[in-house]
Scaffold this active site. Structure first.
Site, PDB file in Angstrom:
ATOM      1  N   GLY A 296      11.466 -13.133 -11.610  1.00  0.00           N
ATOM      2  CA  GLY A 296      12.567 -12.190 -11.698  1.00  0.00           C
ATOM      3  C   GLY A 296      13.448 -12.225 -10.472  1.00  0.00           C
TER       4      GLY A 296
ATOM      5  CG  PHE B 277      14.578 -13.125  -4.255  1.00  0.00           C
ATOM      6  CD1 PHE B 277      14.061 -13.416  -3.008  1.00  0.00           C
ATOM      7  CD2 PHE B 277      14.336 -14.026  -5.296  1.00  0.00           C
ATOM      8  CE1 PHE B 277      13.337 -14.576  -2.777  1.00  0.00           C
ATOM      9  CE2 PHE B 277      13.618 -15.188  -5.088  1.00  0.00           C
ATOM     10  CZ  PHE B 277      13.116 -15.471  -3.820  1.00  0.00           C
TER      11      PHE B 277
ATOM     12  N   GLY C 285      12.808  -7.367  -6.541  1.00  0.00           N
ATOM     13  CA  GLY C 285      11.844  -6.773  -7.453  1.00  0.00           C
ATOM     14  C   GLY C 285      12.381  -5.586  -8.237  1.00  0.00           C
ATOM     15  CB  THR C 286      10.565  -3.012 -10.210  1.00  0.00           C
ATOM     16  OG1 THR C 286       9.917  -3.953 -11.065  1.00  0.00           O
ATOM     17  CG2 THR C 286      10.925  -1.768 -11.014  1.00  0.00           C
TER      18      THR C 286
ATOM     19  CG  HIS D 279      16.165  31.804  10.677  1.00  0.00           C
ATOM     20  ND1 HIS D 279      15.816  32.224   9.419  1.00  0.00           N
ATOM     21  CD2 HIS D 279      17.207  32.572  11.088  1.00  0.00           C
ATOM     22  CE1 HIS D 279      16.620  33.235   9.087  1.00  0.00           C
ATOM     23  NE2 HIS D 279      17.466  33.469  10.077  1.00  0.00           N
TER      24      HIS D 279
END
Length: 458
Positions: free
Chosen positions: A33, A35, A37-38, A439
């Site tokens: 796939g 470069f 990746g997913t 705060h």
């Protein structure tokens, strides 16, 4: 036969493992796939860029609660896609070009399968290539799970790998699944104008989250989406553009596009691991030890193909551990999964680390729990938030933090002090009282939840 000192299978996190420290070696990267990746191409990054756009659109629609009159005219989907994928696709190409230009790295493009001990066959566009290496890192990733009722229907469907690149938002989107991928992409497409129907087998969405978070999210989105909970799909029928999902109670839901988001599976079935002597769970991840070594000598595994925690930040840490162990076998590092955070980038954000309350109860732990709401701190007033909360669990006898869960704006950031505390062993009281908390800031919701814990510790 191509012989290398080190071979990395996968060009996602696996490719990122290789840097100039390995310049003295002959290295190869094998990838089917793109470069990156997913994460870069179809996962974390494009989805969060789309979520950020959806959040802007929703903020316009919700501006009235801040006494601001605003109207959302439209979301320019094609322009959004060009902005996102124009950048990410270029990054992917540059990643491959840069790797190919490296004097010590060879790129083999294609799907790899083991043919023997540290031997591989790569099916490239120019024919098969035989590869052999002294050491191998398996980082072959995972892919969306598609149930047979959909896969065998012959009808079109989308997954998280494809849906972000469709030409136009669907008018009616069917979503099969109720986990984090379903939640994030439903948020995106709802914000750009799609009508959403979610079919989920559990009685609540995000069922893996703490029960309070899961319940709050499910109740919140009932007014946004058509929810079919506790239901399974038995048949997909119709024609492209007019799909019908038949449920196990006989009901039928319709849409022009189906998104399958029922989970992901590791790519172990595509690697012929048995031929290399690499043990893995049946249809599941590769088994590794605490140094991320597989059962085969000279072979390591990282990422979605091996871990039960398929998260990019986990894979990144695994890559660091394996890189060190490859370079310094005399002083190996180990991988810890003791305090792994995760987030769901829906609206509102959700984040967690450690045990859920149902986990603590099932384990028979003696625990204290405290909840503090966003609307009870000053910045919660400022953002007019009436739904968000922070929930923390601690061991009653010691004050040791067991888990933390946030539901509300900035949750993915607010959880980080609690991740740090759990990783370093600080008690709930120490986290609350040693550092100063700004705060007014949303971090006060975390501080006050910590202070509210009744652990019996001074």
């Amino acid at each position: 036969m191509h012989r290398h000192d080190l071979v990395v299978i996968g060009a996602g996190t696996g490719n990122a493992l290789i840097d100039d420290r390995f310049a003295h070696l002959d290295v190869a990267v094998i990838s089917e796939g793109p470069f990156g990746g997913t994460c870069l191409n179809a996962g974390c990054i494009p989805s969060k860029m789309l979520v950020a756009t959806a959040d802007v659109a929703d903020a316009v629609c919700e501006a009235g609660r801040h006494d601001v009159d605003a109207v959302l005219r439209r979301v320019r989907w094609s322009d959004v896609q060009r902005r996102i994928f124009g950048r990410l696709d270029a990054d992917s190409r540059q990643g491959e070009e840069g790797r190919r230009a490296s004097p010590f790295v060879t790129v083999h493009r294609g799907r790899a399968r083991f043919t023997g001990e540290r031997r591989l066959r790569v099916e490239t566009a120019d024919g098969p290539v035989e590869v052999e290496a002294d050491r191998i890192v398996v980082a072959a990733g995972g892919r969306p799970t598609v149930p047979p009722v959909v896969a065998e229907s012959g009808l079109p469907y989308e997954t998280s790998d494809t849906v972000m690149r469709i030409a136009a938002p669907p008018e009616r989107l069917l979503v099969l699944g109720g986990g984090y991928i379903a939640a994030e992409l439903a948020h995106v497409f709802h914000a750009v104008g799609s009508r959403i129907t979610i079919v989920e087998q559990h009685e609540r969405l995000l069922a893996q989250q703490d029960e309070a978070v899961s319940a709050a999210y499910t109740d919140l989105v009932r007014s946004r989406y058509d929810l079919r909970l506790g239901r399974a799909a038995t048949r997909l029928e119709g024609v492209p553009g007019a799909l019908r999902l038949v449920l196990d109670d006989g009901a039928v839901v319709e849409g022009d596009t189906l998104l399958v988001a029922v989970g992901r599976r590791p790519n172990t079935d595509r690697l012929d691991l048995a031929k290399a002597g690499i043990a893995h769970d049946e249809d599941g991840p590769i088994r590794v030890d605490e140094q991320l070594r597989t059962s085969a000598d000279g072979v390591w595994a990282i990422g979605d193909v091996s871990t039960g925690v398929p998260l990019k930040h986990v894979a990144n840490r695994e890559a660091e551990v394996v890189a060190h162990n490859l370079l310094h076998p005399e002083a190996p590092r180990t991988m810890s999964y003791d305090a792994v955070p995760s987030a769901v980038f829906t609206r509102p954000q959700i984040a967690q680390v450690g045990l859920t309350e149902q986990d603590a109860r099932d384990q028979g732990l003696d625990y204290a729990v405290a909840v503090h709401r966003y609307e009870d701190v000053a910045y919660g007033w400022a953002i007019e938030d009436t739904r968000g909360f922070c929930k923390i669990l601690a061991e009653r006898s010691t004050g040791r933090l067991l888990g933390a869960h946030l539901f509300g704006p900035q949750a993915a950031t607010l959880v980080q002090p609690l991740v740090l505390a759990m990783a370093t062993g600080m008690t709930a009281r120490e986290v609350a009282e040693v550092p100063l908390w700004i705060h007014p800031a949303l971090t006060e919701v975390v501080e006050n939840a910590l202070l509210a814990l009744d652990t019996g510790r001074p």
